[in-house]
Design a protein around this motif. Sequence first.
Motif, mmCIF file in Angstrom:
data_model
loop_
_atom_site.group_PDB
_atom_site.id
_atom_site.type_symbol
_atom_site.label_atom_id
_atom_site.label_comp_id
_atom_site.label_asym_id
_atom_site.label_seq_id
_atom_site.Cartn_x
_atom_site.Cartn_y
_atom_site.Cartn_z
ATOM 1 N N PRO C 78 40.570 41.742 50.494
ATOM 2 C CA PRO C 78 40.385 42.302 49.148
ATOM 3 C C PRO C 78 40.164 41.209 48.105
ATOM 4 O O PRO C 78 39.313 41.339 47.226
ATOM 5 C CB PRO C 78 41.697 43.048 48.881
ATOM 6 C CG PRO C 78 42.367 43.201 50.184
ATOM 7 C CD PRO C 78 41.764 42.244 51.155
ATOM 8 N N PHE C 79 40.915 40.122 48.247
ATOM 9 C CA PHE C 79 40.740 38.998 47.324
ATOM 10 C C PHE C 79 39.326 38.446 47.448
ATOM 11 O O PHE C 79 38.647 38.179 46.452
ATOM 12 C CB PHE C 79 41.770 37.908 47.631
ATOM 13 C CG PHE C 79 41.556 36.639 46.867
ATOM 14 C CD1 PHE C 79 42.052 36.512 45.573
ATOM 15 C CD2 PHE C 79 40.859 35.580 47.416
ATOM 16 C CE1 PHE C 79 41.850 35.344 44.854
ATOM 17 C CE2 PHE C 79 40.655 34.413 46.705
ATOM 18 C CZ PHE C 79 41.154 34.292 45.423
ATOM 19 N N VAL C 81 36.565 39.878 48.597
ATOM 20 C CA VAL C 81 35.530 40.793 48.100
ATOM 21 C C VAL C 81 35.470 40.728 46.573
ATOM 22 O O VAL C 81 34.399 40.615 45.984
ATOM 23 C CB VAL C 81 35.827 42.240 48.561
ATOM 24 C CG1 VAL C 81 34.893 43.219 47.867
ATOM 25 C CG2 VAL C 81 35.682 42.347 50.070
ATOM 26 N N LEU C 82 36.623 40.759 45.944
ATOM 27 C CA LEU C 82 36.632 40.755 44.482
ATOM 28 C C LEU C 82 36.136 39.441 43.903
ATOM 29 O O LEU C 82 35.249 39.412 43.062
ATOM 30 C CB LEU C 82 38.034 41.071 43.945
ATOM 31 C CG LEU C 82 38.160 42.502 43.420
ATOM 32 C CD1 LEU C 82 38.177 43.478 44.564
ATOM 33 C CD2 LEU C 82 39.380 42.657 42.550
ATOM 34 N N SER C 85 32.283 38.518 46.109
ATOM 35 C CA SER C 85 31.181 39.467 45.946
ATOM 36 C C SER C 85 31.102 40.010 44.535
ATOM 37 O O SER C 85 30.030 40.316 44.041
ATOM 38 C CB SER C 85 31.334 40.620 46.934
ATOM 39 O OG SER C 85 31.170 40.137 48.239
ATOM 40 N N LEU C 86 32.252 40.173 43.882
ATOM 41 C CA LEU C 86 32.236 40.748 42.545
ATOM 42 C C LEU C 86 32.531 39.717 41.455
ATOM 43 O O LEU C 86 32.611 40.064 40.278
ATOM 44 C CB LEU C 86 33.228 41.911 42.442
ATOM 45 C CG LEU C 86 32.903 43.112 43.330
ATOM 46 C CD1 LEU C 86 33.968 44.183 43.206
ATOM 47 C CD2 LEU C 86 31.544 43.704 42.950
#
Lengths: 356, 365, 308
Positions: C78-79, C81-82, C85-86
């Motif tokens: 999750p870390f 991806v955020l 990627s984001l």
Amino acid sequence: MKKLATSLLAAAAAVAITGAAQAADAKACFIYVGPIGDYGWSYQHHQGLLDVEKAFGDRVETAYLESVAEGADAERAIERFARSGCDIIFTTSFGYMDATNKVAARFPDVKFEHATGYKRESPNVATYNSKFYQGRYVQGQIAASVSETGVAGYIASFPIPEVVRGINSFILGAQSVNPDFSLKVVWVNTWFDPGKEADAAKALIDQGVDILTQHTDSTAPMQVAEERGIKAFGQASDMYAFGEQTQLTSIIDDWGPYYVERVQAVLDGTWESHDVWDGMAEGHVAMAPYWNMPYEVAAMAKKTATAITVGVLEPFTGPITKQDGTEWLAEGETADIGALLGMNFYVQGVDDQLPE
Amino acid sequence: MTRIELVRRPQHSALFSVLSPFIAVLITALIGGIMFAMLGKSPIGGLHAYFIEPLTEVWSIHELIIKATPLILIAVGLSVCFLSNNWNIGAEGQFIMGAIAGSVMPVLYPGITGPMVLPLMLVMGMAGGAAWATVPAFLKARFGTNEILSSLMLVYVAELFLDWLVRGPWRNPEGFNFPETRSFHADAILPEMLSASGRAHYGFVFAILAALIVWFMLSRTLKGYEIRVLGESPRAGRFAGFSAKRMVFFAFIVSGALAGLAGIIEVSGAIGQLRPAISPGYGFTAIIVAFLGRLNPLGIVAAGLILALSYLGGEAAQISLGVSDKVANVFQGVLLFSVLACDTLIRYRIRIVRPQPAAAPEPAR
Amino acid sequence: MSPDVIQAILLTVVTAATPLLIAAMGELVVERSGVLNLGVEGMMIIGAVTGFGAAQITGSPWAGVLAAIICGALFSLPFAVLTLSLATNQVATGLSLTLLGLGVAGMIGEQFVGLPGVRLEAVNVPFLVDIPLIGRLLFGQDPIFYLSIGLAVGVWWFIFRTRAGLTLRAVGDSHGSAHALGINVLRVRYLAVMFGGACAGLAGAHLSLVYIPQWVENMTAGRGWIALALVVFASWLPLRVVIGAYLFGAVTIAQFHAQAQGVAIPSQLLSALPYLATIVVLVLISSNRRMTMRNTPASLGKPFVPDR
């Protein structure tokens, strides 16, 4: 989407049902300072809550909040309980003292029970505590009988009277068996840090102690003792599962009887403020089964525990000399309650300087 | 493989600046609802407990303000630090030292009373926090010591120092040797704003004032410009004639002073005495608040209130639904992740790239 | 003091240092790639609970170790991806990851409270383990200790002696230039973050399977933060992480021995020593500025969005 909608509807129905089920005669609420998963202080209080549920079933509704920080959060949590229909609120940490009294002043119809404190500023506040030091005396006797090196190690949390009392009672018990017995103390400055407690246990063992006792909450020291092959005492709950070859006994904080009694008093309408400091006699302090020691030692321990229970033995009975060599209690004299509550000195035989 | 691609917008999207918090709450509600359902609890009841229940009663709004006050004060100071590229992770320690310094008067000189005591306490609190923040600033400016580490280490030192004080020299002489100082006298207590309906104190006014002042400084003064320039490019800052070293001190002292102010306000307004633990991690939570507020002091006010709401909501859910505090923590984590993720929409457009049907030959580079 | 006692004390130091060393080594790789993940504490506690749980359910401590490594890596996603990627802020996202980790671990762990754990037994090389002073230190420790040493050597070798390590450093020093060279910056960072998660997971498993074989909430008690500090302390050099971890372990243990010896210093001051010592050593190291600058990943903490 349709599925979601149905489940939401079902959920809404569930709310309605639980709403209707709240027809209990009283509501008992508990605030814990740690997680109920600490297997120590907060865990034991939660066992008390479970005892209340067992004793009253549907008649009493219970609720709890865990890991409530002392300070502003505590006052809010207590107030929330007071407003949510609790009839009696148990605040189970010393640090909740002022918050409990402040909220109590605003909610005169709710009963408040504060553990280990001394302030009762309104008639709806009671305080309660247990005489754990009684168990420490028994432990001291066992330690002195079982130890080969004549030195025990004590993992202590914070230098507050409660802990100092335990240390003194332990050494007095030990000296009643072996007058030369001595005690090494390590302060870890935490109630609960398994790693740190384990480190302290190892350091004490490396310094030559062969009995460990602790006034911190985790089972880590017990496991270290088991690994190193020495004996140890459990804390707050029966830790036998963590040291089957190791645990001599454990002081068990049994809050259940008190909680049941007080909730009953609320139901009966007989609740009154008081200050209770109960011990073995009332069943609030119990000793776990005696293991890993010779039969005679276990017999002696049982005898001592019985003597304390029936009141013929009080650990703090003179002659007792303070660590600095001055006399504290003369022959046959017993300590008054104020001296016990505020104890901030060691008796002779403790190999440590009390932090000022 | 399907992957996410970000396309930078030519300028920040005003639409998503407004929308993104709502999208985030929606995502959180969805995930949270699923989580409640999996635990066998009502999703609607859970979300109601979280977002609505704390706002339905006046006393609860007071509590919301109390909880948000230290978060906002600290985070506003941190925004100055973070914008100027100074990574102060030690606000928790500055909070504690501020509380200690501010408590000197009521603890050591309880005989001195009068209307001057409280202002003096607040000033001393700010000085204490600022002084503690000067240590990492000095080490950074003088030796190039990494401030993340030194400020963090000083948190532990401050905690132990407070512990030593309240168990030793500052212990209440009438307190049966329990670890707490004497209770502050009436003149040392920060008054409540509307004491009829709840216990919210004037600390919140300070928080709003601090946010407004720092907002003005950042957006309308040369100093604000200097902070941004040095934060984005120290080299460019040097050419403009700004001193990076002086900025290190400035940023740390401002944020230390505000954290210290938060400390003494919390002790004087909400607790009323010093005790071994006075903060449930405000200094760390405020870092999240600072970023949730996009390092904008006005945004930080909103972010502080939202985070405070999630604490209160967590408690409400524990009581009304019987979920454990772990669920509350997870929920808070999900909320933070959603907010952070949705803020990306302000600066970027998101494109989902599907896998290419056939391996097209790569153009030569 | 007899050689046995000295060895016992040294063993205690090593045990205290091992989880710090492992987690810090993972974070070092993450930071070398230019990503600052403040979620070490959260990933570590996930490793502790899943390691304990898997060992409990299967009865095999090795299953626990494996589960902890995998779950640590997964939990870092999750870390990743955020932040990758984001392009979200790394400091805030990392802190949130820690919050989430403590919550999730507590939820998973509720069923394991109060159970005595499965211990990962120490290796005992016959005869060699009986050598005085160093026998148990070298030949009688738990397997994760040997893994940690292998990890340290491996990370050093990887970063300074392999092409992939060069790529990693290039990405950390200047993601723009690395991208221009055709390196897939985000892929490198994804892998680095997951490696960091795996290491934090392993460190957690050491806590719940070796150090103190049990599960209790918040049992990491801030060790993830110390690991983070060690990386900076070591100025991003693997060897220095090893030294730093053992030094920190030694100071931590020494204070208990000082107390047991009856040294009359406030215990709070003794407890503060490891932190003060860290600051002092760091100041000494950082006064050599050129050295520090050379090893600091220049892109640390800055998000990278490839322009197209």
